[in-house]
Design a protein around this motif. Sequence first.
Motif, PDB file in Angstrom:
ATOM      1  N   ARG A 154       0.859  -1.321  -0.042  1.00 44.32           N
ATOM      2  CA  ARG A 154      -0.091  -0.019  -0.093  1.00 44.32           C
ATOM      3  C   ARG A 154       0.953   1.160  -0.046  1.00 44.32           C
ATOM      4  NH1 ARG A 154      -3.894   0.401   4.892  1.00 44.32           N
ATOM      5  NH2 ARG A 154      -5.171  -1.118   3.797  1.00 44.32           N
ATOM      6  N   ALA A 155       0.557   2.098  -0.905  1.00 42.21           N
ATOM      7  CA  ALA A 155       1.209   3.407  -0.947  1.00 42.21           C
ATOM      8  C   ALA A 155       0.202   4.594  -0.822  1.00 42.21           C
ATOM      9  CB  ALA A 155       1.771   3.774  -2.452  1.00 42.21           C
ATOM     10  N   THR A 156       0.662   5.734  -0.119  1.00 42.81           N
ATOM     11  CA  THR A 156      -0.352   6.571   0.470  1.00 42.81           C
ATOM     12  C   THR A 156       0.239   7.935   0.003  1.00 42.81           C
ATOM     13  OG1 THR A 156      -1.061   5.360   2.361  1.00 42.81           O
ATOM     14  CG2 THR A 156      -1.593   7.658   2.318  1.00 42.81           C
ATOM     15  N   SER A 157      -0.672   8.842  -0.565  1.00 38.62           N
ATOM     16  CA  SER A 157      -0.382  10.158  -0.897  1.00 38.62           C
ATOM     17  C   SER A 157      -1.729  11.074  -0.297  1.00 38.62           C
ATOM     18  CB  SER A 157      -0.179  10.547  -2.373  1.00 38.62           C
ATOM     19  OG  SER A 157      -1.197   9.963  -3.085  1.00 38.62           O
TER      20      SER A 157
ATOM     21  N   ASN B 266     -11.710  17.075   9.415  1.00 37.66           N
ATOM     22  CA  ASN B 266     -11.495  18.759   9.753  1.00 37.66           C
ATOM     23  C   ASN B 266     -10.456  19.301   9.294  1.00 37.66           C
ATOM     24  OD1 ASN B 266     -13.830  18.522  11.697  1.00 37.66           O
ATOM     25  ND2 ASN B 266     -12.241  17.850  13.377  1.00 37.66           N
ATOM     26  N   THR B 267      -9.986  18.721   8.028  1.00 34.62           N
ATOM     27  CA  THR B 267      -8.911  19.197   7.247  1.00 34.62           C
ATOM     28  C   THR B 267      -9.380  19.307   5.724  1.00 34.62           C
ATOM     29  OG1 THR B 267      -7.756  17.396   6.797  1.00 34.62           O
ATOM     30  CG2 THR B 267      -7.371  18.560   8.845  1.00 34.62           C
ATOM     31  N   PRO B 268      -8.813  20.312   4.781  1.00 34.33           N
ATOM     32  CA  PRO B 268      -9.271  20.214   3.375  1.00 34.33           C
ATOM     33  C   PRO B 268      -8.356  19.272   2.572  1.00 34.33           C
ATOM     34  CG  PRO B 268      -7.645  22.082   3.731  1.00 34.33           C
ATOM     35  CD  PRO B 268      -7.997  21.522   5.081  1.00 34.33           C
ATOM     36  N   PHE B 269      -7.889  18.105   3.412  1.00 37.35           N
ATOM     37  CA  PHE B 269      -7.002  17.202   2.531  1.00 37.35           C
ATOM     38  C   PHE B 269      -7.524  15.856   2.384  1.00 37.35           C
ATOM     39  CE2 PHE B 269      -4.208  19.862   5.083  1.00 37.35           C
ATOM     40  CZ  PHE B 269      -3.288  20.295   3.932  1.00 37.35           C
ATOM     41  N   LEU B 270      -7.387  15.409   1.224  1.00 36.54           N
ATOM     42  CA  LEU B 270      -7.819  14.046   1.030  1.00 36.54           C
ATOM     43  C   LEU B 270      -6.500  12.932   0.912  1.00 36.54           C
ATOM     44  CD1 LEU B 270     -10.076  14.459  -2.093  1.00 36.54           C
ATOM     45  CD2 LEU B 270     -10.764  13.784   0.106  1.00 36.54           C
ATOM     46  N   ARG B 271      -6.736  11.913   1.536  1.00 35.99           N
ATOM     47  CA  ARG B 271      -5.987  10.587   1.533  1.00 35.99           C
ATOM     48  C   ARG B 271      -6.153   9.625   0.540  1.00 35.99           C
ATOM     49  NH1 ARG B 271      -3.162  10.296   6.259  1.00 35.99           N
ATOM     50  NH2 ARG B 271      -3.382  12.414   6.403  1.00 35.99           N
ATOM     51  N   VAL B 272      -5.158   9.284  -0.141  1.00 35.07           N
ATOM     52  CA  VAL B 272      -5.315   8.533  -1.425  1.00 35.07           C
ATOM     53  C   VAL B 272      -4.402   7.215  -0.999  1.00 35.07           C
ATOM     54  CG1 VAL B 272      -5.168   7.989  -3.817  1.00 35.07           C
ATOM     55  CG2 VAL B 272      -5.756  10.435  -2.770  1.00 35.07           C
ATOM     56  N   GLN B 273      -4.947   6.089  -0.713  1.00 35.25           N
ATOM     57  CA  GLN B 273      -4.341   4.767  -0.727  1.00 35.25           C
ATOM     58  C   GLN B 273      -4.413   3.996  -1.871  1.00 35.25           C
ATOM     59  OE1 GLN B 273      -5.912   3.198   3.016  1.00 35.25           O
ATOM     60  NE2 GLN B 273      -4.522   4.668   4.332  1.00 35.25           N
ATOM     61  N   VAL B 274      -3.455   3.412  -2.567  1.00 38.39           N
ATOM     62  CA  VAL B 274      -3.565   2.568  -3.464  1.00 38.39           C
ATOM     63  C   VAL B 274      -2.880   1.244  -3.103  1.00 38.39           C
ATOM     64  CG1 VAL B 274      -2.971   2.147  -5.853  1.00 38.39           C
ATOM     65  CG2 VAL B 274      -3.484   4.410  -4.948  1.00 38.39           C
TER      66      VAL B 274
ATOM     67  N   ILE C   4      -8.229   1.200  -4.789  1.00 42.66           N
ATOM     68  CA  ILE C   4      -8.037   2.497  -4.387  1.00 42.66           C
ATOM     69  C   ILE C   4      -8.855   2.902  -3.094  1.00 42.66           C
ATOM     70  CG2 ILE C   4      -8.212   4.958  -4.951  1.00 42.66           C
ATOM     71  CD1 ILE C   4      -7.397   4.195  -7.992  1.00 42.66           C
ATOM     72  N   ARG C   5      -8.414   3.501  -2.330  1.00 42.10           N
ATOM     73  CA  ARG C   5      -9.341   3.869  -1.122  1.00 42.10           C
ATOM     74  C   ARG C   5      -8.943   5.636  -0.878  1.00 42.10           C
ATOM     75  NH1 ARG C   5      -8.776   3.098   5.203  1.00 42.10           N
ATOM     76  NH2 ARG C   5     -10.852   4.025   5.667  1.00 42.10           N
ATOM     77  N   VAL C   6     -10.158   6.305  -1.138  1.00 39.21           N
ATOM     78  CA  VAL C   6      -9.741   7.716  -0.697  1.00 39.21           C
ATOM     79  C   VAL C   6     -10.807   8.120   0.516  1.00 39.21           C
ATOM     80  CG1 VAL C   6     -10.112   9.891  -1.878  1.00 39.21           C
ATOM     81  CG2 VAL C   6      -9.472   7.999  -3.401  1.00 39.21           C
ATOM     82  N   TYR C   7     -10.091   8.911   1.339  1.00 38.67           N
ATOM     83  CA  TYR C   7     -11.187   9.290   2.445  1.00 38.67           C
ATOM     84  C   TYR C   7     -10.566  10.684   2.968  1.00 38.67           C
ATOM     85  CZ  TYR C   7      -7.466   7.585   5.118  1.00 38.67           C
ATOM     86  OH  TYR C   7      -5.932   7.256   5.528  1.00 38.67           O
ATOM     87  N   PRO C   8     -11.608  11.524   3.164  1.00 38.96           N
ATOM     88  CA  PRO C   8     -11.162  12.955   3.798  1.00 38.96           C
ATOM     89  C   PRO C   8     -10.615  12.716   5.078  1.00 38.96           C
ATOM     90  CG  PRO C   8     -13.410  12.690   3.093  1.00 38.96           C
ATOM     91  CD  PRO C   8     -13.270  11.380   3.202  1.00 38.96           C
ATOM     92  N   VAL C   9      -9.491  13.524   5.150  1.00 43.66           N
ATOM     93  CA  VAL C   9      -8.786  13.801   6.538  1.00 43.66           C
ATOM     94  C   VAL C   9      -9.720  14.538   7.549  1.00 43.66           C
ATOM     95  CG1 VAL C   9      -6.636  14.230   8.068  1.00 43.66           C
ATOM     96  CG2 VAL C   9      -6.620  13.513   5.623  1.00 43.66           C
TER      97      VAL C   9
ATOM     98  N   VAL D 150     -12.237   8.319  -7.980  1.00 46.60           N
ATOM     99  CA  VAL D 150     -12.200   7.002  -8.594  1.00 46.60           C
ATOM    100  C   VAL D 150     -13.249   6.919  -9.733  1.00 46.60           C
ATOM    101  CG1 VAL D 150     -11.568   5.918  -6.559  1.00 46.60           C
ATOM    102  CG2 VAL D 150     -13.957   6.530  -6.843  1.00 46.60           C
ATOM    103  N   SER D 151     -13.376   8.192 -10.401  1.00 42.26           N
ATOM    104  CA  SER D 151     -14.141   8.043 -11.712  1.00 42.26           C
ATOM    105  C   SER D 151     -13.311   7.486 -12.872  1.00 42.26           C
ATOM    106  CB  SER D 151     -14.760   9.491 -11.989  1.00 42.26           C
ATOM    107  OG  SER D 151     -13.806  10.384 -12.203  1.00 42.26           O
TER     108      SER D 151
END
Length: 548
Positions: A45-48, A116-124, A109-114, A82-83
Amino acid sequence: MPVTSSELLQYWAVVRRWWYLIVAVGIVGTLFALGFSLRTVPVYRATSTILVQQATNGTRAVDYISTPPNTLLTSTYAQFLVSRPVLEDTLKRLNLENALSPESLKASIRVYPVQNTPFLRVQVEDTDPGRAVQLANTLPLAFSDYIRKVQTQRFQASKQDLQVQIQRLETEIARLQARIDEERWISGSGSPNIVPLQAQLTTLQASYADLYRQYEEVRLAEARAQDIIVLTEPALSAGRVRPRTISNVLRALIVGLILGTGLAFLIEHFNDTIKAPHDIAAIADIPVLASIAQVRDEGDLPLIAHTQPRSPVSEAFRALRTGIQFAGVDAPLRTLVVTSPGLGEGKSFVTANLGIVFAQMGHRVIIVDTDLRKPTQHKFFGLPGNVGLTNVLPGNADVSLQDVLQKTRVPNLWLLTCGPTPPNPSELLGSQRMGELVTALTQVADVVLFDTPPALAVTDASLLARRTDGTLVVVRVGNTRQPALYQTLTEFQRVEVNVIGAVLNMLPPRSGLYYWYYYGHHYYMPYPNGDRGAKKKRLDILGWRRRR
């Protein structure tokens, strides 16, 4: 309802009795999980991390710390990531169109918001750690281009219309400027035709400037309308997430132990053998006079009460002797039949050692081997068995009782062996001569013990028990079935046999229940309901309840 200490001991006894099954199921589950983990292809798993900031129409700089995140926006963008267009563009940039499909990539792929922040965590996740890192870093770039393209589509028509008008004005201005230059070349700078042409050029240039200003305003509005999407934290490496071998093995071990324990209790539930005093109390209203532990060392058998008088087993036989004496307070029990429902339950072993402990007390004891089919007492005491009971029963005047009684190595203990095996054992034991012999034995001994065949195999025990003061039933733990014991006691009741109690034989000494049975059951509960006087040593078959 709270669990009592005795119930906990019973549960612990089940665990101790089936520990090998519980451990075996746990080991099987562990090996299965280990084999499954080793055969499973590793997944990495890699995360950005992506910054998503909503567009603002103001001219001030964006404060990413104080600006509250738009939860709806980040959740929407998490779906956009993920479209299919984004996934196809990502695969195209990495030249992976033939290796992966958009559907398989979406599943990894799993995408979830962090929060209380404007960040998105992307896990592949991918079986190739390098490819997982590339996908995690390329996906945000493809997503950013896709969002920019979507958000600029509404400005494309205005920009294209303005660009067409600007190009037309540029063409007209260029043609008009060429005519002015040509007029100057032909007529000179003072030509009267230049003035109207110059005025027309000025008008066109003003229109051009106005269109260009409108075009720049549209471009500025387009730039302000675009959300900010930035790859703030690219993936540097991919970590292994599956299979988690150690975790899988530990979980499988725990689940296996739980399943093994459940299987053990299930087996106990359907096992109808006698395992504890309460199993006997569930069948009939008779006391358990003693619990005899299983002897590990075969060299101590069968005369352990003589070879090891201080052992716990010998003490259990002395407890049995005391129980028999208390059972005969009103009328001493001088003649006693020892039998069991089936074969291999230890009745001969109990008879021999019970005779030894009575002899150690100073009583004159005679053990009579009335198992005329498979005699064993002479083997226990190491005496010849060619002369014995069958020699005196037919009424042979040449053979007296004193001739067939054999002195054993135990003081005060004599043995009357079976003698030659007869063709009609039941007729001999039920004869009038057998009754006379029982009377004769009581005249020369204080206690006479009769070792009979199993009660369910033949009728010898029932025939002989009617001529004696009491009957002792030997029950082997984990071997004697409850229906067999019930049938035996029912038959004894039918012929009006005085059953004084039962003996639990071969109880596992390390089961954790031996001491509870011995001390707790016999000291505190010598009879099932604690009222010995109300028993009268009879079965209550009509009130029998079989409790599992």
